[in-house]
Design a protein around this motif. Structure first.
Motif, short mmCIF file in Angstrom:
data_model
loop_
_atom_site.label_atom_id
_atom_site.label_comp_id
_atom_site.label_asym_id
_atom_site.label_seq_id
_atom_site.Cartn_x
_atom_site.Cartn_y
_atom_site.Cartn_z
N VAL A 32 0.85 -1.20 0.00
CA VAL A 32 0.00 0.00 0.00
C VAL A 32 0.89 1.25 0.00
CG1 VAL A 32 -1.78 1.30 1.25
CG2 VAL A 32 -1.82 -1.21 1.25
N GLY A 33 0.59 2.16 -0.92
CA GLY A 33 1.33 3.42 -0.99
C GLY A 33 2.50 3.38 -1.96
N GLN A 34 3.19 4.51 -2.08
CA GLN A 34 4.35 4.68 -2.97
C GLN A 34 3.99 4.33 -4.42
OE1 GLN A 34 6.37 6.32 -1.31
NE2 GLN A 34 5.60 5.69 0.70
N GLY A 36 -5.70 7.98 2.83
CA GLY A 36 -6.37 6.81 2.26
C GLY A 36 -5.54 5.56 2.40
N ASN A 37 -4.20 5.67 2.19
CA ASN A 37 -3.30 4.53 2.38
C ASN A 37 -3.39 3.99 3.80
OD1 ASN A 37 -0.67 6.07 0.37
ND2 ASN A 37 -2.33 4.71 -0.27
N ASP A 64 -10.68 8.04 10.71
CA ASP A 64 -10.17 9.35 10.26
C ASP A 64 -9.15 9.91 11.25
OD1 ASP A 64 -11.76 9.23 8.04
OD2 ASP A 64 -13.34 10.52 8.86
N GLU A 65 -9.45 9.76 12.54
CA GLU A 65 -8.58 10.35 13.55
C GLU A 65 -7.22 9.65 13.59
OE1 GLU A 65 -8.71 12.03 18.12
OE2 GLU A 65 -10.44 10.96 17.30
N GLU A 122 -5.25 10.68 10.65
CA GLU A 122 -4.81 12.07 10.76
C GLU A 122 -3.60 12.19 11.68
OE1 GLU A 122 -4.68 15.85 9.65
OE2 GLU A 122 -6.32 14.56 8.97
N ILE A 123 -3.68 11.57 12.87
CA ILE A 123 -2.60 11.76 13.85
C ILE A 123 -1.36 10.94 13.53
CG2 ILE A 123 -4.23 12.29 15.69
CD1 ILE A 123 -3.73 9.51 16.84
N SER A 124 -1.49 9.97 12.60
CA SER A 124 -0.33 9.15 12.25
C SER A 124 0.69 9.92 11.42
CB SER A 124 -0.76 7.90 11.50
OG SER A 124 -1.27 8.25 10.22
N GLY A 125 0.26 10.98 10.76
CA GLY A 125 1.18 11.77 9.96
C GLY A 125 1.80 11.00 8.81
N GLY A 126 1.05 10.06 8.24
CA GLY A 126 1.58 9.28 7.12
C GLY A 126 2.48 8.14 7.53
#
Length: 417
Positions: free
Chosen positions: A14-16, A154-155, A177-178, A181-185
């Motif tokens: 997932v991602g990249q 989304g990832n 969502d929270e 959000e707090i994970s910072g990617g």
């Protein structure tokens, strides 16, 4: 939970997407088992180690994992020698994944160089630090750098959904969502937060986590004051002040201070900015910046935040001019090009009779003895007569300085418009 959610194949990854979408060079190299030495560079929790696991599962070559954070060169050297022996016998290289390669000094990284150069080792290095600064240039020149980005919201949500598949506890949409959000990617932070929330939910006999904020502690903004963010954020602060955006400037200031940056470091940079980017367009900016530095020194955090905010906002809204900075830079260039120019005799003091006889101070007129305390005269070395280094702008107070200089020096000196 982070280990359980780790992908086994490229299709699970997932991602990249900019690196691993179908047809992209890195994906093709992994799929065809033709990967060359490379460095995976990006923030924590974005998938560097996970991709190394995918490479391990995909490659037909020997694969070895090494962590520069927990293992020393004493372990790496025999690993390299074994790879060289295997290569000489079988002709196949060994893929060695060096996690946190930046933990090695430049001389320690030299250990890798001959094996990478010979082809015995395919190095896959992972780092959160800028390879330009943290990886030996000779080694870096033999590796391709792949830049990983923080995972999108989304990832993170996809990764969380996968992690919850084997759990009997569900998350509300707001909790998803929270965490995202707090994970910072950072997927690792997101999964650890989820794991923490699930453990607490089980203790409370909850089947659904409706408000995850009640169960976990929110993390600080991602800012590592000794890493890339240190330079990225101070650069963003400078450019925001230079761009006359007080909102962006105070935002980056807060991001640094709240994450533990030394407030005196920030204060020093603001002082430099006031003289470099504002200068004589608004000399008060330097006074305010210095006052903010002094206040920061006297009272420290958190009380100094308002003094620094005042300085940063003032610098952002002040008229801008880099003419002082350019004047010094141009003067320096001239001095380096012609380092042996002599001070004109007229400008030299003559405290002794011998010096007077040598012509020191001859022809000098004390400015306060003439009308308006000004006499048009050349004070530069003869070769530089009429040369200008300081080119005032028409912005702020400097506009008045420009008018005054042009009126005083008339045709003796010329300034850029």
């Amino acid at each position: 939970m982070a280990l359980k959610a780790r992908p086994k194949s490229l299709d699970d990854f997932v991602g990249q997407e900019h690196l691993l979408s179908k047809g992209m060079p890195l994906r093709v190299a992994i799929e065809e088992d033709s990967l060359n030495s490379c460095v995976l560079y990006g923030p924590p929790g974005c998938g560097k180690t996970s991709l190394a696991e995918v490479i391990k599962n995909r490659t037909r070559n020997e694969f070895k994992h090494f962590s520069a954070a927990t293992q020393g060169v004493g372990i790496l050297k025999p690993m390299m020698r074994e790879a060289a022996e295997f290569f000489s016998k079988v002709g196949h290289p060994t893929v060695i994944f060096v996690d946190e390669i930046h933990r090695f000094s430049k001389s320690q990284q030299d250990t890798l160089l001959p094996y990478v150069e010979s082809g015995a080792v395919i190095l896959v290095g992972a780092t959160t630090e800028n390879p330009s600064f943290e990886v030996n240039p000779a080694l870096l020149s033999r590796c391709r750098v792949f830049v990983f980005k923080p995972l999108s919201k989304g990832n993170i949500e996809v990764i969380l959904e996968r992690a919850l598949e084997s759990s009997d506890i569900t998350l509300s949409k707001s909790s998803f969502d929270e965490i995202a959000e707090i994970s910072g990617g950072d997927a690792r932070t997101a999964l650890n937060s989820l794991d923490e929330a699930i453990k607490i939910a089980k203790l409370k006999d909850l089947k659904e986590i409706e408000n995850i904020g009640d169960l976990i502690q929110k993390s600080l903004p991602r800012y590592r004051k000794h890493a890339d963010e240190h330079y990225n954020f101070i650069s963003a602060l400078h450019k925001s002040m230079r761009g006359s955006d007080p909102d962006a400037a105070v935002y980056y200031l807060a991001a640094m201070l709240e994450a533990g940056e030394d407030p005196l470091y920030v204060a020093r940079r603001v002082v430099r900015f006031a003289s470099e980017d504002i200068g004589l367009a608004d000399p008060r900016a330097l006074n305010i910046a210095v006052d903010a530095y002094q206040a920061t020194h006297f009272i420290g955090m958190p009380e100094c935040t308002t003094a620094l905010s005042e300085a940063v906002i003032y610098c952002a809204v002040a008229a801008k001019s880099n003419s002082v900075y350019r004047a010094y830079k141009e003067s320096t260039s001239e001095i380096k090009a012609h380092p042996y120019e002599e001070v004109p005799l007229m400008l030299r003091n003559a405290p002794t009779k011998l010096m007077k006889n040598m012509g020191y101070s001859k022809g000098y007129v004390y400015q306060h003895d003439v009308k308006n305390a000004f006499l048009m005269e050349n004070y530069l070395p003869k070769r530089l007569k009429g040369r200008t280094f300081y080119h005032p702008t028409a912005r702020g107070l400097e506009g008045k300085i420009k008018e005054k200089m042009e009126k005083l020096w008339n045709k003796f000196k010329k300034w850029e418009n």
